[in-house]
Design a protein around this motif. Structure first.
Motif, PDB file in Angstrom:
ATOM      1  N   ILE A   1      -2.970  -5.713  -4.943  1.00 38.76           N
ATOM      2  CA  ILE A   1      -4.180  -5.021  -4.501  1.00 38.76           C
ATOM      3  C   ILE A   1      -5.341  -5.446  -5.381  1.00 38.76           C
ATOM      4  CG2 ILE A   1      -5.283  -2.776  -4.166  1.00 38.76           C
ATOM      5  CD1 ILE A   1      -2.386  -1.624  -3.804  1.00 38.76           C
TER       6      ILE A   1
ATOM      7  N   ASP B   1     -12.419   4.084  -1.786  1.00 41.92           N
ATOM      8  CA  ASP B   1     -12.072   5.387  -1.221  1.00 41.92           C
ATOM      9  C   ASP B   1     -13.334   6.057  -0.693  1.00 41.92           C
ATOM     10  OD1 ASP B   1      -9.396   5.101  -1.914  1.00 41.92           O
ATOM     11  OD2 ASP B   1      -9.591   6.245  -3.769  1.00 41.92           O
TER      12      ASP B   1
ATOM     13  N   SER C   1      -9.304   4.889   2.961  1.00 35.81           N
ATOM     14  CA  SER C   1      -9.250   3.944   1.844  1.00 35.81           C
ATOM     15  C   SER C   1      -9.196   2.548   2.431  1.00 35.81           C
ATOM     16  CB  SER C   1      -8.027   4.190   0.970  1.00 35.81           C
ATOM     17  OG  SER C   1      -8.136   5.426   0.293  1.00 35.81           O
TER      18      SER C   1
ATOM     19  N   TYR D   1       2.000   1.839  -3.459  1.00 33.68           N
ATOM     20  CA  TYR D   1       0.887   2.325  -4.275  1.00 33.68           C
ATOM     21  C   TYR D   1       0.660   3.821  -4.034  1.00 33.68           C
ATOM     22  CZ  TYR D   1      -3.810   3.205  -5.914  1.00 33.68           C
ATOM     23  OH  TYR D   1      -4.894   3.762  -6.533  1.00 33.68           O
TER      24      TYR D   1
ATOM     25  N   ILE E   1       0.841  -1.206   0.000  1.00 33.07           N
ATOM     26  CA  ILE E   1       0.000   0.000   0.000  1.00 33.07           C
ATOM     27  C   ILE E   1       0.871   1.249   0.000  1.00 33.07           C
ATOM     28  CG2 ILE E   1      -1.709   1.311   1.331  1.00 33.07           C
ATOM     29  CD1 ILE E   1      -2.795  -1.513   2.218  1.00 33.07           C
TER      30      ILE E   1
ATOM     31  N   PHE F   1      -8.298  -1.307   1.411  1.00 31.97           N
ATOM     32  CA  PHE F   1      -7.564  -2.123   0.444  1.00 31.97           C
ATOM     33  C   PHE F   1      -7.754  -3.589   0.804  1.00 31.97           C
ATOM     34  CE2 PHE F   1      -5.308   1.896   0.577  1.00 31.97           C
ATOM     35  CZ  PHE F   1      -4.945   2.124  -0.735  1.00 31.97           C
TER      36      PHE F   1
ATOM     37  N   ILE G   1      -9.961  -1.572  -3.967  1.00 31.47           N
ATOM     38  CA  ILE G   1      -9.731  -0.287  -3.309  1.00 31.47           C
ATOM     39  C   ILE G   1     -11.091   0.397  -3.218  1.00 31.47           C
ATOM     40  CG2 ILE G   1      -8.601   1.970  -3.371  1.00 31.47           C
ATOM     41  CD1 ILE G   1      -6.543   0.728  -5.334  1.00 31.47           C
TER      42      ILE G   1
ATOM     43  N   PHE H   1     -12.449  -1.107  -8.038  1.00 26.68           N
ATOM     44  CA  PHE H   1     -12.282   0.202  -7.411  1.00 26.68           C
ATOM     45  C   PHE H   1     -13.640   0.862  -7.267  1.00 26.68           C
ATOM     46  CE2 PHE H   1     -12.112   4.803  -7.962  1.00 26.68           C
ATOM     47  CZ  PHE H   1     -11.352   5.155  -6.859  1.00 26.68           C
TER      48      PHE H   1
END
Length: 127
Positions: free
Chosen positions: A120, A125, A111, A13, A10, A113, A123, A35
């Motif tokens: 990953i 957010d 976030s 990333y 992470i 993950f 994700i 995502f």
């Protein structure tokens, strides 16, 4: 996978995100990455698969002249991580909501993950 490995993935990333390093970001993602972005409790973006994610990431990068996510707290368990994020960015373009190029955006959020096969895989957010 141990917590330190998850934190390292992470961290890499976030560093790639902050420097607009698309290849660096993509190298850390599972082929089937999901995502989702939530703002004010509503989902406003979703992608499925690495190609859709790349397209969204490349479009999003055009909006900012600089951006920085700072992880302020970590909660890691069972291959998942929830990180608290301070976000700051400078707009490169005018936005439909009235914000103008050169303006600074500052947000706090989190976030989530999920790691699959050392990459990953999800994700989410929230801001």
């Amino acid at each position: 996978m141990i917590n330190e490995e998850i934190q390292e993935i992470i961290g890499k990333y976030v560093a790639a995100y902050n420097t607009f390093d698309m290849e660096g970001m993509m190298s850390l993602l599972h082929q089937d990455i999901v995502f989702r972005n939530f703002a004010n409790g509503e989902m406003n973006a979703e992608t499925s698969g690495i190609q859709e994610f790349r397209e969204l990431a490349e479009r999003s990068a055009q909006i900012f002249s600089s951006r920085c996510q700072t992880v302020t707290d970590w909660l890691i368990a069972d291959g998942n991580a929830e990180v608290q994020i301070d976000y700051e960015a400078i707009l490169a373009v005018d936005l439909p909501n009235g914000l103008k190029a050169g303006e600074k955006i500052q947000l706090k959020g989190k976030s989530v993950f999920e790691i699959f096969e050392g990459k990953i895989g999800r994700i989410e957010d929230y801001s």
